[in-house]
Design an enzyme around this catalytic site. Structure first.
Site, mmCIF file in Angstrom:
data_model
loop_
_atom_site.group_PDB
_atom_site.id
_atom_site.type_symbol
_atom_site.label_atom_id
_atom_site.label_comp_id
_atom_site.label_asym_id
_atom_site.label_seq_id
_atom_site.Cartn_x
_atom_site.Cartn_y
_atom_site.Cartn_z
ATOM 1 N N ALA A 70 2.063 -0.823 -6.586
ATOM 2 C CA ALA A 70 1.579 0.552 -6.566
ATOM 3 C C ALA A 70 0.114 0.532 -6.146
ATOM 4 O O ALA A 70 -0.591 -0.462 -6.366
ATOM 5 C CB ALA A 70 1.717 1.155 -7.954
ATOM 6 N N GLY A 115 5.856 -2.882 -7.678
ATOM 7 C CA GLY A 115 6.848 -1.995 -7.070
ATOM 8 C C GLY A 115 7.461 -2.554 -5.792
ATOM 9 O O GLY A 115 8.583 -2.191 -5.438
ATOM 10 N N GLU A 118 10.098 -4.738 -7.027
ATOM 11 C CA GLU A 118 11.111 -3.877 -7.649
ATOM 12 C C GLU A 118 11.954 -3.158 -6.598
ATOM 13 O O GLU A 118 13.163 -2.991 -6.769
ATOM 14 C CB GLU A 118 10.428 -2.878 -8.581
ATOM 15 C CG GLU A 118 9.819 -3.582 -9.789
ATOM 16 C CD GLU A 118 9.006 -2.654 -10.659
ATOM 17 O OE1 GLU A 118 8.005 -2.096 -10.140
ATOM 18 O OE2 GLU A 118 9.357 -2.467 -11.824
ATOM 19 N N GLU A 138 1.896 -6.887 -13.270
ATOM 20 C CA GLU A 138 1.362 -5.781 -14.074
ATOM 21 C C GLU A 138 0.763 -6.238 -15.388
ATOM 22 O O GLU A 138 -0.170 -5.623 -15.904
ATOM 23 C CB GLU A 138 2.454 -4.732 -14.342
ATOM 24 C CG GLU A 138 2.843 -3.898 -13.122
ATOM 25 C CD GLU A 138 3.919 -4.537 -12.260
ATOM 26 O OE1 GLU A 138 4.213 -5.736 -12.442
ATOM 27 O OE2 GLU A 138 4.469 -3.830 -11.395
HETATM 28 N N1 COA Z 1 -3.377 -1.241 -4.484
HETATM 29 C C1 COA Z 1 -4.381 -0.856 -3.688
HETATM 30 N N2 COA Z 1 -4.939 -1.645 -2.751
HETATM 31 C C2 COA Z 1 -4.452 -2.889 -2.624
HETATM 32 C C3 COA Z 1 -3.410 -3.373 -3.427
HETATM 33 C C4 COA Z 1 -2.855 -2.494 -4.387
HETATM 34 N N3 COA Z 1 -1.830 -2.838 -5.157
HETATM 35 N N4 COA Z 1 -3.159 -4.659 -3.074
HETATM 36 C C5 COA Z 1 -4.010 -4.954 -2.092
HETATM 37 N N5 COA Z 1 -4.800 -3.897 -1.808
HETATM 38 C C6 COA Z 1 -5.867 -3.820 -0.812
HETATM 39 C C7 COA Z 1 -7.121 -4.507 -1.296
HETATM 40 O O1 COA Z 1 -7.862 -3.641 -2.143
HETATM 41 C C8 COA Z 1 -7.812 -4.810 0.003
HETATM 42 O O2 COA Z 1 -8.427 -3.619 0.477
HETATM 43 P P1 COA Z 1 -9.935 -3.665 1.085
HETATM 44 O O3 COA Z 1 -9.802 -4.565 2.303
HETATM 45 O O4 COA Z 1 -10.212 -2.247 1.413
HETATM 46 O O5 COA Z 1 -10.792 -4.269 0.021
HETATM 47 C C9 COA Z 1 -6.667 -5.115 0.943
HETATM 48 O O6 COA Z 1 -5.498 -4.547 0.340
HETATM 49 C C10 COA Z 1 -6.412 -6.601 1.132
HETATM 50 O O7 COA Z 1 -6.278 -7.184 -0.157
HETATM 51 P P2 COA Z 1 -7.162 -8.438 -0.660
HETATM 52 O O8 COA Z 1 -7.113 -8.427 -2.149
HETATM 53 O O9 COA Z 1 -8.484 -8.425 -0.019
HETATM 54 O O10 COA Z 1 -6.279 -9.630 -0.061
HETATM 55 P P3 COA Z 1 -6.102 -11.085 -0.657
HETATM 56 O O11 COA Z 1 -5.355 -11.866 0.338
HETATM 57 O O12 COA Z 1 -7.405 -11.626 -1.138
HETATM 58 O O13 COA Z 1 -5.199 -10.894 -1.976
HETATM 59 C C11 COA Z 1 -3.331 -10.017 -3.254
HETATM 60 C C12 COA Z 1 -3.868 -10.419 -1.865
HETATM 61 C C13 COA Z 1 -1.945 -9.402 -3.034
HETATM 62 C C14 COA Z 1 -3.197 -11.274 -4.116
HETATM 63 C C15 COA Z 1 -4.283 -9.010 -3.951
HETATM 64 O O14 COA Z 1 -4.562 -7.955 -3.032
HETATM 65 C C16 COA Z 1 -3.742 -8.406 -5.202
HETATM 66 O O15 COA Z 1 -3.726 -9.048 -6.258
HETATM 67 N N6 COA Z 1 -3.307 -7.107 -5.137
HETATM 68 C C17 COA Z 1 -2.845 -6.358 -6.307
HETATM 69 C C18 COA Z 1 -1.468 -6.775 -6.722
HETATM 70 C C19 COA Z 1 -1.016 -6.043 -7.966
HETATM 71 O O16 COA Z 1 -1.531 -6.217 -9.051
HETATM 72 N N7 COA Z 1 0.069 -5.218 -7.796
HETATM 73 C C20 COA Z 1 0.691 -4.526 -8.889
HETATM 74 C C21 COA Z 1 0.179 -3.162 -8.990
HETATM 75 S S1 COA Z 1 0.886 -2.270 -10.328
#
Ligand code: COA
Length: 264
Positions: A70, A115, A118, A138
């Protein structure tokens, strides 16, 4: 075949009986906001009424992310009612995907977190590539999944492995996804869509009513007592025997020719 943009972040590609829906939000790794969820829900609802025409749906993403969960930015500081509303909508949309009459194949191109995982769990088949990472992180936010992860994952991989994935929030690799029985097949990144399409094409050639019923009997049976599932199986088989396609399939076998199924 020309791509049709259903929404700023949702693209549809039609290939006869197969449709390919692509989440296109590369800069946020496909993070799912309310608008994408709404557009997805609208498309899926409309797809229900086209089960004669479309028999297989492939869902995929763009670039490094399938859906990295999400949109956390949308959660930040949101009132409880907004948060709850998003969860309700995701429940409706994911349930609608899970109960589509079409066969659904999720071709997970990259991160499928929260999600994203999911949504994949709502599909009949998951294909992954070597860059795919799946997880339910989460718990690291002090939360739990709200799109069916706590229920659908244990049904697929067993309670112990599901609890380990849920409680640690760790990401699993493509290889692990196959090993745990969550994904059907892992392949090289370039091979993901060709593999998923090849599988989709082979399924789309099956007798359409039997294909739909195969999905329904397995899914409804998993929710039922064994005796009820076995009764359902017998009823469905009897009904299929009475269809034109059932008769054609048997006749074609006897006459040593390919069957010409009509979907009735
Ligand atoms: N919601 C909003 N933005 C997200 C996102 C999310 N779930 N996941 C990634 N993004 C965005 C980042 O904020 C970043 O944006 P920016 O370039 O404007 O800063 C962009 O996507 C790239 O992500 P980044 O974190 O820089 O890439 P990474 O390769 O270092 O890491 C992940 C990748 C997937 C490990 C990391 O983005 C992450 O942990 N995301 C959240 C996952 C999460 O907790 N999902 C469950 C949500 S309930």
């Amino acid at each position: 075949m020309a791509e049709e943009r259903l929404h700023a972040n949702l693209v549809l590609d039609r290939h006869g009986p197969i449709e390919v829906l692509r989440i296109d939000r590369e800069d946020a790794l496909g993070a799912m906001n309310f608008e994408i969820m709404e557009a997805l829900g609208t498309y899926v609802t409309e797809l229900y009424s086209r089960s004669e025409e479309v028999r297989v749906l492939v869902i995929t993403g763009t670039g490094r992310g399938f859906i990295a969960g999400a949109d956390i930015a949308g959660y930040h500081g949101a009132p409880q009612a907004v948060f709850d509303g998003f969860q309700r909508r995701s429940r409706q949309t994911f349930d609608a995907i899970a109960s589509l009459p079409q066969v659904t194949i999720c071709a997970v191109n990259g991160y499928a977190l929260g999600g994203g995982f999911e949504l994949a769990l709502c599909c009949d088949f998951i294909f992954v590539n070597e860059k795919t990472k799946l997880g339910l992180p989460e718990i690291k936010l002090g939360l739990l999944p709200g799109g069916g992860g706590t229920q659908r994952l244990p049904r697929l991989v067993g309670a112990v492995r599901a609890k380990e994935i849920l409680m640690t929030g760790r990401m699993i690799t493509a290889q692990e996804a196959v090993e745990y029985g969550a994904a059907l097949e892992a392949c090289a990144p370039d091979a993901l869509i060709p593999k998923a399409m090849e599988f989709a094409e082979s399924l789309s050639e099956m007798a359409p009513v039997a294909l739909r019923e195969a999905k329904r009997v397995v899914d409804d049976g998993l929710d039922a007592a064994l005796s009820a599932g076995l009764t359902l199986e017998q009823r469905v088989l009897g009904a299929l025997y009475a269809t034109d396609d059932g008769k054609e399939g048997i006749a074609a076998f006897m006459e040593k020719r390919d069957a010409d199924f009509k979907g009735r």
